[in-house]
Design a protein around this motif. Sequence first.
Motif, PDB file in Angstrom:
ATOM      1  N   THR A 150      44.342  31.572  49.734  1.00 51.29           N
ATOM      2  CA  THR A 150      45.382  30.570  49.462  1.00 51.29           C
ATOM      3  C   THR A 150      45.294  30.028  48.033  1.00 51.29           C
ATOM      4  OG1 THR A 150      43.936  28.852  50.370  1.00 51.29           O
ATOM      5  CG2 THR A 150      45.539  29.877  51.874  1.00 51.29           C
ATOM      6  N   GLU A 151      44.240  30.396  47.320  1.00 46.76           N
ATOM      7  CA  GLU A 151      44.134  30.006  45.923  1.00 46.76           C
ATOM      8  C   GLU A 151      43.528  31.144  45.117  1.00 46.76           C
ATOM      9  OE1 GLU A 151      41.573  26.671  45.513  1.00 46.76           O
ATOM     10  OE2 GLU A 151      39.829  27.673  46.386  1.00 46.76           O
ATOM     11  N   ARG A 152      43.798  31.166  43.822  1.00 38.41           N
ATOM     12  CA  ARG A 152      43.281  32.215  42.956  1.00 38.41           C
ATOM     13  C   ARG A 152      41.809  31.967  42.611  1.00 38.41           C
ATOM     14  NH1 ARG A 152      46.305  34.832  38.139  1.00 38.41           N
ATOM     15  NH2 ARG A 152      44.643  36.297  38.740  1.00 38.41           N
ATOM     16  N   ILE A 153      41.087  33.066  42.442  1.00 33.10           N
ATOM     17  CA  ILE A 153      39.716  32.966  41.940  1.00 33.10           C
ATOM     18  C   ILE A 153      39.600  33.648  40.568  1.00 33.10           C
ATOM     19  CG2 ILE A 153      38.712  32.823  44.252  1.00 33.10           C
ATOM     20  CD1 ILE A 153      37.871  35.774  43.948  1.00 33.10           C
ATOM     21  N   TYR A 154      40.646  34.384  40.165  1.00 35.81           N
ATOM     22  CA  TYR A 154      40.695  35.048  38.860  1.00 35.81           C
ATOM     23  C   TYR A 154      39.497  35.999  38.683  1.00 35.81           C
ATOM     24  CZ  TYR A 154      44.133  31.421  37.795  1.00 35.81           C
ATOM     25  OH  TYR A 154      45.239  30.590  37.830  1.00 35.81           O
ATOM     26  N   HIS A 155      39.213  36.773  39.720  1.00 33.70           N
ATOM     27  CA  HIS A 155      38.030  37.624  39.609  1.00 33.70           C
ATOM     28  C   HIS A 155      38.304  38.849  38.731  1.00 33.70           C
ATOM     29  CE1 HIS A 155      39.643  40.437  42.656  1.00 33.70           C
ATOM     30  NE2 HIS A 155      38.583  41.208  42.448  1.00 33.70           N
ATOM     31  N   ASP A 156      37.289  39.245  37.973  1.00 37.50           N
ATOM     32  CA  ASP A 156      37.391  40.411  37.104  1.00 37.50           C
ATOM     33  C   ASP A 156      36.149  41.309  37.209  1.00 37.50           C
ATOM     34  OD1 ASP A 156      35.506  38.894  35.811  1.00 37.50           O
ATOM     35  OD2 ASP A 156      36.754  38.428  34.066  1.00 37.50           O
ATOM     36  N   GLN A 157      35.313  41.046  38.219  1.00 44.20           N
ATOM     37  CA  GLN A 157      34.048  41.758  38.358  1.00 44.20           C
ATOM     38  C   GLN A 157      33.540  41.579  39.784  1.00 44.20           C
ATOM     39  OE1 GLN A 157      30.862  40.021  36.012  1.00 44.20           O
ATOM     40  NE2 GLN A 157      30.052  42.039  35.454  1.00 44.20           N
ATOM     41  N   ILE A 158      32.743  42.537  40.262  1.00 42.12           N
ATOM     42  CA  ILE A 158      32.126  42.396  41.583  1.00 42.12           C
ATOM     43  C   ILE A 158      30.643  42.708  41.494  1.00 42.12           C
ATOM     44  CG2 ILE A 158      34.204  42.897  42.944  1.00 42.12           C
ATOM     45  CD1 ILE A 158      33.133  45.782  43.266  1.00 42.12           C
ATOM     46  N   LYS A 159      29.888  42.110  42.410  1.00 41.32           N
ATOM     47  CA  LYS A 159      28.469  42.431  42.569  1.00 41.32           C
ATOM     48  C   LYS A 159      28.244  42.761  44.038  1.00 41.32           C
ATOM     49  CE  LYS A 159      25.060  39.295  42.641  1.00 41.32           C
ATOM     50  NZ  LYS A 159      24.026  38.328  42.182  1.00 41.32           N
ATOM     51  N   VAL A 160      27.551  43.864  44.291  1.00 41.80           N
ATOM     52  CA  VAL A 160      27.205  44.259  45.651  1.00 41.80           C
ATOM     53  C   VAL A 160      25.682  44.182  45.771  1.00 41.80           C
ATOM     54  CG1 VAL A 160      27.349  46.058  47.411  1.00 41.80           C
ATOM     55  CG2 VAL A 160      29.212  45.785  45.761  1.00 41.80           C
ATOM     56  N   TYR A 161      25.190  43.596  46.865  1.00 39.75           N
ATOM     57  CA  TYR A 161      23.763  43.346  46.945  1.00 39.75           C
ATOM     58  C   TYR A 161      23.265  43.264  48.381  1.00 39.75           C
ATOM     59  CZ  TYR A 161      25.402  38.521  47.721  1.00 39.75           C
ATOM     60  OH  TYR A 161      26.036  37.401  48.218  1.00 39.75           O
ATOM     61  N   PHE A 162      21.936  43.431  48.525  1.00 43.56           N
ATOM     62  CA  PHE A 162      21.239  43.180  49.788  1.00 43.56           C
ATOM     63  C   PHE A 162      19.750  43.094  49.480  1.00 43.56           C
ATOM     64  CE2 PHE A 162      20.453  47.659  49.436  1.00 43.56           C
ATOM     65  CZ  PHE A 162      19.265  47.894  50.124  1.00 43.56           C
ATOM     66  N   SER A 163      19.042  42.178  50.119  1.00 45.48           N
ATOM     67  CA  SER A 163      17.573  42.058  50.061  1.00 45.48           C
ATOM     68  C   SER A 163      16.993  42.205  48.646  1.00 45.48           C
ATOM     69  CB  SER A 163      16.932  43.113  50.970  1.00 45.48           C
ATOM     70  OG  SER A 163      17.376  42.954  52.298  1.00 45.48           O
ATOM     71  N   GLY A 164      17.578  41.510  47.693  1.00 45.54           N
ATOM     72  CA  GLY A 164      17.050  41.558  46.343  1.00 45.54           C
ATOM     73  C   GLY A 164      17.507  42.743  45.515  1.00 45.54           C
ATOM     74  N   ASN A 165      18.225  43.669  46.116  1.00 42.37           N
ATOM     75  CA  ASN A 165      18.788  44.815  45.392  1.00 42.37           C
ATOM     76  C   ASN A 165      20.252  44.531  45.085  1.00 42.37           C
ATOM     77  OD1 ASN A 165      16.460  46.758  45.798  1.00 42.37           O
ATOM     78  ND2 ASN A 165      16.966  46.238  47.917  1.00 42.37           N
ATOM     79  N   ASN A 166      20.683  44.837  43.892  1.00 41.45           N
ATOM     80  CA  ASN A 166      22.084  44.569  43.559  1.00 41.45           C
ATOM     81  C   ASN A 166      22.549  45.465  42.421  1.00 41.45           C
ATOM     82  OD1 ASN A 166      22.247  42.940  40.787  1.00 41.45           O
ATOM     83  ND2 ASN A 166      20.414  42.248  41.887  1.00 41.45           N
ATOM     84  N   VAL A 167      23.836  45.591  42.313  1.00 47.26           N
ATOM     85  CA  VAL A 167      24.457  46.302  41.193  1.00 47.26           C
ATOM     86  C   VAL A 167      25.733  45.561  40.827  1.00 47.26           C
ATOM     87  CG1 VAL A 167      25.721  47.913  42.685  1.00 47.26           C
ATOM     88  CG2 VAL A 167      25.234  48.547  40.315  1.00 47.26           C
ATOM     89  N   LEU A 168      25.997  45.468  39.530  1.00 42.31           N
ATOM     90  CA  LEU A 168      27.104  44.673  39.006  1.00 42.31           C
ATOM     91  C   LEU A 168      28.079  45.597  38.286  1.00 42.31           C
ATOM     92  CD1 LEU A 168      28.023  41.664  38.595  1.00 42.31           C
ATOM     93  CD2 LEU A 168      26.806  41.746  36.409  1.00 42.31           C
ATOM     94  N   SER A 169      29.348  45.479  38.635  1.00 40.77           N
ATOM     95  CA  SER A 169      30.368  46.301  37.975  1.00 40.77           C
ATOM     96  C   SER A 169      30.600  45.815  36.544  1.00 40.77           C
ATOM     97  CB  SER A 169      31.682  46.236  38.743  1.00 40.77           C
ATOM     98  OG  SER A 169      32.338  44.996  38.499  1.00 40.77           O
ATOM     99  N   GLU A 170      31.346  46.614  35.799  1.00 36.14           N
ATOM    100  CA  GLU A 170      31.812  46.147  34.502  1.00 36.14           C
ATOM    101  C   GLU A 170      32.929  45.120  34.709  1.00 36.14           C
ATOM    102  OE1 GLU A 170      32.901  49.183  31.735  1.00 36.14           O
ATOM    103  OE2 GLU A 170      31.150  50.436  32.202  1.00 36.14           O
ATOM    104  N   VAL A 171      33.192  44.330  33.682  1.00 39.10           N
ATOM    105  CA  VAL A 171      34.309  43.387  33.709  1.00 39.10           C
ATOM    106  C   VAL A 171      35.602  44.159  33.432  1.00 39.10           C
ATOM    107  CG1 VAL A 171      35.398  41.428  32.536  1.00 39.10           C
ATOM    108  CG2 VAL A 171      32.931  41.396  33.015  1.00 39.10           C
TER     109      VAL A 171
END
Length: 281
Positions: A150-171
């Motif tokens: 119902t409102e904008r978050i203006y997202h331009d990137q995502i992070k996927v993670y579990f148990s201390g492991n993660n990967v971050l996309s480019e903007v």
Amino acid sequence: MKALLVFTTLIIFTATACGPNKEELAREKLERAEQLFAGKKFNDAKLEIDSIEELYPGQIEFITRGQDLLRQIRIEEQKQSMAFLDSMLHLKEAELNPLMKNFIISDDYGKKKILIHKRQKPENSYARTYLRAHLDLEGNFYISSRYTGTERIYHDQIKVYFSGNNVLSEVVPEDGFNNRHFEDGENHWEVINFKDGKDNGVIDFIASNADQSLKVQFRGKKYYYIVMEKFDKEAIRDGYEISFVLKEIQHIKDEIEKVKAAASTDGILHERKRGGALNTK
């Protein structure tokens, strides 16, 4: 001294007269090439054929017969290549079939047909926030992040993670195409296409950890979090795997066409040679 010279000349003449002449040597080369061909040692046979023209350029008969044998070698090589490629194609198609069980082929998005996971069809995901798999029949694959709220978050990137492991996309900056926004009354939609490696390893991370409880952070002016559904993880994992198989299938098909084209060219050239020979008689 004169006698010695005469004796030496006689020895050289005798050795030359008794030794094999160029015709015999060329014939031996051709026979050797034929034996190698019969033993399916095609590369060795081609080397023998090449050496006839190189060492005995005046032996037209054996050079011509060698070229005919070379054409037979090429045909046999093409047959072997075609048999191998056909076998590989059947294997890859058999590998593809079970992977395709949860995907449908759709051409509702223009002329290009695409593959859609059954649980990610747009009509079933209209109001969902999730990561979507995108795949076409050529094996091109990418993911998109799709936020609804119902409102904008203006997202331009995502992070996927579990148990201390993660990967971050480019903007991916908002550009109206690969990062776009639209709204309908109270609802807002934000869609980012992570093409050309912009996922920065997110796809591989999801595919490798599809059995884990993966979370996604939608990052922008505000943050939004989801836990990935099992079928969304499977859609990305399976779509990613399918993309490699489809590319391999397409590569094999391209190689088959090259072999067919080469076989056709060899056949045409052979007929032209035969026709030329007939016309000169």
